[in-house]
Design an enzyme around this catalytic site. Structure first.
Site, PDB file in Angstrom:
ATOM      1  N   ARG A   1      12.485 218.914  98.710  1.00 52.15           N
ATOM      2  CA  ARG A   1      12.646 217.555  99.269  1.00 52.15           C
ATOM      3  C   ARG A   1      12.206 216.520  98.232  1.00 52.15           C
ATOM      4  O   ARG A   1      12.854 215.508  98.036  1.00 52.15           O
ATOM      5  CB  ARG A   1      11.849 217.396 100.573  1.00 52.15           C
TER       6      ARG A   1
ATOM      7  N   TYR B   1      30.452 197.571 106.565  1.00 54.62           N
ATOM      8  CA  TYR B   1      30.808 198.861 107.162  1.00 54.62           C
ATOM      9  C   TYR B   1      30.198 198.988 108.569  1.00 54.62           C
ATOM     10  O   TYR B   1      29.026 198.659 108.774  1.00 54.62           O
ATOM     11  CB  TYR B   1      30.288 199.981 106.244  1.00 54.62           C
TER      12      TYR B   1
ATOM     13  N   ASP C   1      26.787 197.560  98.343  1.00 53.07           N
ATOM     14  CA  ASP C   1      27.442 198.813  98.723  1.00 53.07           C
ATOM     15  C   ASP C   1      28.730 198.898  97.896  1.00 53.07           C
ATOM     16  O   ASP C   1      29.674 198.152  98.105  1.00 53.07           O
ATOM     17  CB  ASP C   1      27.737 198.812 100.230  1.00 53.07           C
TER      18      ASP C   1
ATOM     19  N   LYS D   1      33.141 209.407  99.936  1.00 53.86           N
ATOM     20  CA  LYS D   1      34.446 208.795  99.716  1.00 53.86           C
ATOM     21  C   LYS D   1      34.947 209.105  98.296  1.00 53.86           C
ATOM     22  O   LYS D   1      35.122 210.264  97.972  1.00 53.86           O
ATOM     23  CB  LYS D   1      34.345 207.297 100.003  1.00 53.86           C
TER      24      LYS D   1
HETATM   25  C1  LIG Z   1      31.622 205.587 104.838  1.00 52.96           C
HETATM   26  C2  LIG Z   1      30.860 204.403 104.402  1.00 52.96           C
HETATM   27  C3  LIG Z   1      29.469 204.326 104.565  1.00 52.96           C
HETATM   28  C4  LIG Z   1      28.686 205.431 105.271  1.00 52.96           C
HETATM   29  O1  LIG Z   1      28.680 206.597 104.538  1.00 52.96           O
HETATM   30  P1  LIG Z   1      28.574 208.095 105.196  1.00 52.96           P
HETATM   31  O2  LIG Z   1      28.650 208.970 104.011  1.00 52.96           O
HETATM   32  O3  LIG Z   1      29.717 208.233 106.138  1.00 52.96           O
HETATM   33  O4  LIG Z   1      27.260 208.137 105.896  1.00 52.96           O
HETATM   34  C5  LIG Z   1      28.810 203.207 104.086  1.00 52.96           C
HETATM   35  N1  LIG Z   1      29.483 202.205 103.486  1.00 52.96           N
HETATM   36  C6  LIG Z   1      30.817 202.234 103.319  1.00 52.96           C
HETATM   37  C7  LIG Z   1      31.494 201.099 102.643  1.00 52.96           C
HETATM   38  C8  LIG Z   1      31.549 203.321 103.763  1.00 52.96           C
HETATM   39  O5  LIG Z   1      32.878 203.342 103.606  1.00 52.96           O
END
Ligand SMILES: *Cc1c(COP(=O)(O)O)cnc(C)c1O
Length: 377
Positions: free
Chosen positions: A46, A98, A170, A195
């Site tokens: 961890r 998001y 982000d 993604k």
């Molecule tokens: C999918 C997404 C998240 C969240 O990520 P997870 O891996 O699904 O927890 C946060 N910000 C954006 C822009 C996203 O597309």
């Protein structure tokens, strides 16, 4: 080093001990100590694991930060960053952020006293109007999800700096291949690595990178204390994905440019949102802060019924949440990714029921056109 070379040759070259070209998966929870407290740099996975650390070094290098962090999901990464703040602190957040970020802020962090104002951050004056005595940070997405609005990262960073606000970006939609917020003045960058960075619809993961050593210490403390870490095998999958980030992002973009222009010619399509279109209001700004426009397109159809019928009838493009995969994915934000936002709030933000979000994959673009053409006929 050019970006497409850097995604392949960064963080680690070959395993020193064996020469392995692919980083070994250290599938272990703990590490033997010579005597109590004396160890080879790892004590418990961890706190630190060599495979995860190799990935963390890669993200630090790609984002040009001092340290990277890998989490079990994008939301775990975002939640760890939000845990830097305390009860009574106030954040200014991009309004079409998001859906999961909106949810964790409004349903979880609000309970421990974090205050949030949502504004259209594409105008810095809106951020200025929202600040309070207890404001500590600005959290933005650019382009936003799903309307692909653009925020000026440099201008927001210049606004934040003298006020000692942290700027969090982000960067999921762009990846460091196209956009590097830390070099434009941001303090923290977060990713849903599920993604584009992973890219193959096979791993859920989150990443963060920071530019400052003290912030790195704080975030590592939270990562270890709250424990939402990425496992060794998933860390390895992400490293494997990142190796092809360059060629994938180039192809996503080429396909998206072509599809956005083509969608505009269809009579059933009312509006196309893609920053790569010259008429997009953020086109020039985006170009000044990123190397490409990415693979995300949103478009509004004539009606909600047509939108639902189209997504049901598609054969090649997959109806699914998520984005950034090699295969094209489509969704209706109001019914799927953004369903947790109350309807009136959604409408106010312009997320109409006939709005469709397309994550353009790396297929041959002619096949994608044919699939859409047949589905809306
Ligand atoms: C999918 C997404 C998240 C969240 O990520 P997870 O891996 O699904 O927890 C946060 N910000 C954006 C822009 C996203 O597309």
């Amino acid at each position: 080093m050019k970006p497409d070379t850097k995604v392949l040759h960064t963080g680690f070259e070959v395993d020193i001990k064996t020469g392995a070209v692919s980083y070994p998966i250290y599938q272990t929870s703990t590490f033997k100590q010579e005597s109590p407290g004396v160890h080879k740099g790892y004590e418990y996975s961890r706190t630190g694991n060599p495979t995860r650390e190799a990935l963390e070094n890669i993200v630090a290098s790609l984002e040009e930060g001092v340290r990277g962090f890998a989490f079990s999901s994008g939301m775990a990464a975002i939640s760890a960053v939000l845990s830097l703040f305390s009860a009574g602190d106030h954040l200014v957040v991009s309004e079409d952020v998001y859906g999961g970020t909106y949810r964790v802020l409004s349903k979880v962090f609000s309970r421990s006293g974090l205050e949030v104002s949502y504004v259209d951050t594409s105008e810095v004056s809106n951020i200025e109007k929202a600040i309070r005595k207890n404001t500590r940070a600005v959290f933005i997405e650019t382009p936003t999800n799903p309307l692909l609005r653009i925020t000026d990262i440099r201008a927001v960073a210049q606004f934040c700096k003298p006020r000692n606000f942290l700027l969090v970006v982000d960067n999921t939609f762009m990846t460091p291949y196209w956009q590097k917020p830390l070099t434009l003045g941001a303090d923290i960058v977060v990713h849903s690595a599920t993604k584009y960075l992973g890219g193959h619809s096979d791993v859920v993961a989150g990443l963060a990178a920071v530019k400052d050593g003290r912030l790195a210490e704080q975030l590592h403390f939270i990562q270890n204390a709250t424990g939402g870490v990425l496992g060794p095998f998933d860390s390895w999958l992400l490293m494997r994905g990142i190796k092809t980030l360059g060629i994938r992002m180039e192809r996503h973009e080429k396909n998206a440019q072509e599809l956005a222009r083509w969608l505009k010619t269809l009579p059933q399509v009312k509006k196309v949102y893609y920053p790569g279109l010259p008429e997009h209001p953020g086109h020039d700004l985006h170009k000044s802060q990123a190397g490409g426009f990415g693979g995300m397109i949103s478009f509004e159809l004539e009606s909600e019924e047509l939108a639902e019928r189209m997504v049901r009838n598609l054969k090649l493009i997959t109806l699914a949440e998520s984005l950034g995969a090699v295969e094209s994915l489509i969704s209706i934000p109001s019914l799927m990714t953004h369903a947790s936002i109350p309807e009136e709030e959604r409408e106010r933000r312009g997320i109409k029921k006939a709005l469709v979000r397309l994550s353009v994959g790396i297929e041959n673009v002619e096949d994608l056109k044919e699939d859409i053409r047949a589905a809306i006929r």
